[in-house]
Design a protein around this motif. Structure first.
Motif, PDB file in Angstrom:
ATOM      1  N   GLN A 189     -34.720  50.015  24.983  1.00  0.00           N
ATOM      2  CA  GLN A 189     -34.133  49.546  23.850  1.00  0.00           C
ATOM      3  C   GLN A 189     -33.177  50.608  23.569  1.00  0.00           C
ATOM      4  N   SER A 190     -33.524  51.791  23.298  1.00  0.00           N
ATOM      5  CA  SER A 190     -32.482  52.676  22.942  1.00  0.00           C
ATOM      6  C   SER A 190     -31.552  52.761  23.931  1.00  0.00           C
ATOM      7  N   GLU A 191     -31.618  52.682  25.379  1.00  0.00           N
ATOM      8  CA  GLU A 191     -30.486  52.521  26.218  1.00  0.00           C
ATOM      9  C   GLU A 191     -29.613  51.459  26.056  1.00  0.00           C
ATOM     10  N   MET A 192     -30.155  50.031  25.745  1.00  0.00           N
ATOM     11  CA  MET A 192     -29.507  49.030  25.202  1.00  0.00           C
ATOM     12  C   MET A 192     -28.469  49.277  24.287  1.00  0.00           C
ATOM     13  N   SER A 193     -29.175  49.898  23.054  1.00  0.00           N
ATOM     14  CA  SER A 193     -28.451  50.149  21.823  1.00  0.00           C
ATOM     15  C   SER A 193     -27.240  51.011  22.071  1.00  0.00           C
ATOM     16  N   GLU A 194     -27.514  51.925  22.949  1.00  0.00           N
ATOM     17  CA  GLU A 194     -26.265  53.027  23.296  1.00  0.00           C
ATOM     18  C   GLU A 194     -25.308  52.261  23.921  1.00  0.00           C
ATOM     19  N   LEU A 195     -25.632  51.233  24.997  1.00  0.00           N
ATOM     20  CA  LEU A 195     -24.583  50.630  25.646  1.00  0.00           C
ATOM     21  C   LEU A 195     -23.959  49.579  24.782  1.00  0.00           C
TER      22      LEU A 195
END
Length: 407
Positions: A189-195
């Motif tokens: 989820q954090s990676e998706m938020s960063e993207l």
């Protein structure tokens, strides 16, 4: 029922002869001592082996060789415990079967004290790694040596102890797997938020560039419309076809302006005020460098003489220099910065180079999409931009902005 039987059969096959589980990745608490871990572990295993050998020789009246072999078999599972858990349990079961050699039938435990601790430790650690069908078979098969070698008066108590350890291992394993799954989901989820944040930043930068380009192009379209409308008054001897042509040009320019304003209304957010100030250009770069010097940046400017570029190119050059100076002051404190601008026949060359920083840059929070924005500006004009470390340890941003014959 068939599904449960299939799961039980799969669990038994995995336990007895199936592929092992991946090794446990242990993060060292003291990284400097990590290289010594194998040596310290080997010394500990050797100590347990010697102590177990002495115990077997003294209590069971075994020859030294036999006692040593049983002690080695006892300690062997510890060598596989973290790297190959199923092999650790298999070797533990073999040692539990042979470790009772020449034991006293009246003893509560037919194994040495170290062997009992190792059996419980393997059952606990390996049980926390495996799935429930494998764990059930592991607990049942571990009870076989208990039912064979433990005196009848003590079988019930030791069986309850082994079952309790198995249940504890199941609870620990389920908790660890749920935590691992939750951590993986949070990381994803954090990676998706960063993207998503990166995409949003790039889109906002593109929108800002589009607004600025609108202001530049709208200025020229307005001038075309005004000059086309006033041409009949400034040139009274124009023939009627020429007057009609100028009127058509003025009408087309007005229509284009209306379409551009409609497009700008889509691009501009509701809380964004219209841009009324003139957009900066190449002539404003010296003032930009002077402001950077006042802010403490050791910046120099070298502008070659040449034909002034169009306003869109000048705006892009100004923004690239502005972003490069900001990046240099942020990421290379104390470094000397040199800005070079060369107007050529068909394009404008912009180069910003900073040397290595004289002090460590502070930690700066942010997505870091300044280079992406500069590259967007160059690409919009059909040019190109490169940015990267230089041979002297600094950083260089170089852009080529065409303005003649460019698509």
């Amino acid at each position: 029922m068939a599904s449960a039987s299939l799961r039980a059969w799969s669990g038994l096959k995995r336990l007895v002869a199936g592929p092992d589980y991946p090794p446990v990745q242990v993060r060292p608490r003291w990284p400097r001592l990590a290289p010594l871990a194998p040596l310290l572990g080997g010394i500990a295993l050797a100590g347990v082996t010697v102590a177990t050998t002495q115990y077997l020789i003294q209590t069971r009246d075994l020859p030294a060789l036999t006692g040593t072999l049983i002690a080695l078999l006892t300690v062997l599972p510890l060598g596989f415990l973290l790297s190959r858990p199923l092999w650790a349990w298999r070797s533990m079961l073999v040692s539990a079967l042979f470790g009772t050699f020449n034991s006293d039938p009246a003893e509560v435990w037919p194994w040495s004290p170290a062997h009992v601790v190792i059996i419980l430790l393997v059952l606990l650690v390996v049980g926390a790694r495996v799935e429930r069908p494998v764990l059930v078979w592991m607990g049942l098969l571990t009870l076989v040596p208990v039912w064979i070698f433990v005196p009848p008066s003590n079988v019930a108590g030791i069986t309850l102890l082994f079952v309790g350890v198995t249940l504890v291992a199941d609870v620990i394993g389920r908790y660890a797997r749920s935590r691992s799954t939750l951590s993986a989901q949070l990381a994803e989820q954090s990676e998706m938020s960063e993207l998503e944040k990166a995409r949003r930043t790039v889109l906002e930068e593109r929108t800002r560039i589009a607004r600025e380009m609108h202001d530049v192009v709208a200025h020229h379209m307005s001038m075309i419309a005004v000059r086309a409308e006033t041409a009949p008054y400034r040139l009274p001897d124009l023939p009627e076809p020429a007057r009609a042509e100028f009127g058509a040009i003025a009408g087309a320019a007005r229509t284009a302006l209306t379409d551009m304003r409609r497009l700008l209304g889509v691009l501009r957010s509701e809380d964004s005020a219209p841009l009324t100030a003139p957009q900066p250009g190449l002539a404003d770069v010296p003032e930009l460098v002077t402001a950077a010097r006042r802010a403490g940046v050791s910046a120099t400017l070298d502008v070659a003489e040449g034909e002034p570029p169009p306003e869109a190119v000048g705006l892009a050059a100004y923004r690239i220099v502005q972003e490069a100076l900001a990046n240099a002051s942020r990421h290379a404190p104390g470094a000397a910065v040199r800005v070079e601008i060369r107007p050529w026949t068909a394009d404008l060359s912009v180069r910003i180079h900073n040397g290595p920083p004289t002090s460590a840059p502070p930690a700066v929070a942010g997505a870091g999409h300044g280079i992406a924005g500069m590259r967007e500006r160059a690409t919009l004009l059909g040019g190109e931009l490169t940015a990267g470390p230089s041979a002297d340890g600094g950083f260089t941003v170089a852009a080529r902005l065409p303005y003649r014959g460019a698509a």
